[in-house]
Each structure stands twice: as structure tokens, then as C-alpha cells.
Write a protein that holds these residues in place. Sequence first.
Motif, short mmCIF file in Angstrom:
data_model
loop_
_atom_site.label_atom_id
_atom_site.label_comp_id
_atom_site.label_asym_id
_atom_site.label_seq_id
_atom_site.Cartn_x
_atom_site.Cartn_y
_atom_site.Cartn_z
N GLY A 189 0.79 -1.22 0.00
CA GLY A 189 0.00 0.00 0.00
C GLY A 189 0.83 1.28 0.00
N SER A 203 -6.14 10.35 0.28
CA SER A 203 -6.98 9.87 -0.80
C SER A 203 -6.77 8.38 -1.05
CB SER A 203 -6.65 10.65 -2.08
OG SER A 203 -7.47 10.24 -3.13
N GLU A 204 -7.88 7.68 -1.24
CA GLU A 204 -7.79 6.26 -1.60
C GLU A 204 -7.66 6.20 -3.12
OE1 GLU A 204 -11.21 4.28 -0.04
OE2 GLU A 204 -10.72 4.83 2.01
N ASN A 245 -8.75 0.14 -4.75
CA ASN A 245 -9.32 -0.85 -3.83
C ASN A 245 -8.79 -2.21 -4.24
OD1 ASN A 245 -11.04 0.83 -2.28
ND2 ASN A 245 -12.41 0.96 -4.03
#
Length: 139
Positions: A36, A76-77, A80
Motif C-alpha cells: 500500500g 486519498s484512496e 481498492n
Amino acid sequence: MTKIENEIKKLEYTNEELCVRMQGLDNDNVGDVVWGKLYKSSLFKGLRFIEGMINEDAVLLHELYYKCKKGVKINSELYNYCVFDLNSVSRKKFSYKNLDSVKAYKMRVDYFENKNEKLYENALRLYTTNLVFNYALVK
């Protein structure tokens, strides 16, 4: 209709701040896992995951963060990713292999012992907590 755009906030950290936040010792956890994130490949020079060890992130991440000049976190993502792997370590019942985390956190304590007093104390606190938690699981 008004288009609402979220402003991306960028937080910058020193290497010491990353190491403290990695351990979840404040409210702005940057994460104790390698996935990530984006890294400069040069940070991995001389570093390798220990083959066959679970919790290998805990062995390596503090060294990566400590080698950084700075780290940046955004709010901010960007993607997914969801996989339900029944063989995942997080889904298995406890086994003595889970004690690799104790070894990993002890390695973190040893790493910071002569480098940085604050990070050494933080690592020692996390190691102790992990040791007690795993003792309870074994018992």
C-alpha cells in the motif's frame, strides 16, 4: 449541479516521525505493513525479507522508514484491492509460527538500540505489548 471535489491533503514526515507513526503510538498511523505504499528502490539496498517468516513486514519496515529522508502520506484512496484468501496468515488459527512477530519486534528493538533513544523506547514498548499478547495466546 455542483461538482464537489475533495482536496487531497499531503502530510510530510521525517524518518523519525514515520517510525513513531508506524508503531501506532499516535493518532496518525502510517501503517505497519509494506504493501500500500510506494518506495524508492534504493531504500531496499542491503535489505531483504526473511524467507519463510510471517510478520516479515515488521522486520523490514522500520529500516525502510529510518532510511528515508522524508515520507509523504495523502488522504486519498487511489485503489481498492480485496482478496479473500483462506490461506492468509490473518485467517489461520494460532500456531507457534505466529511467534515470528515476537522475533520481528525484538529485531526492531535491537535495530534502534544504539541509533535513536526515542525510537528504541517506542520499539521496546511495542515489543513488550506483543510479547504479553502472544504469551496469552500460547497459554
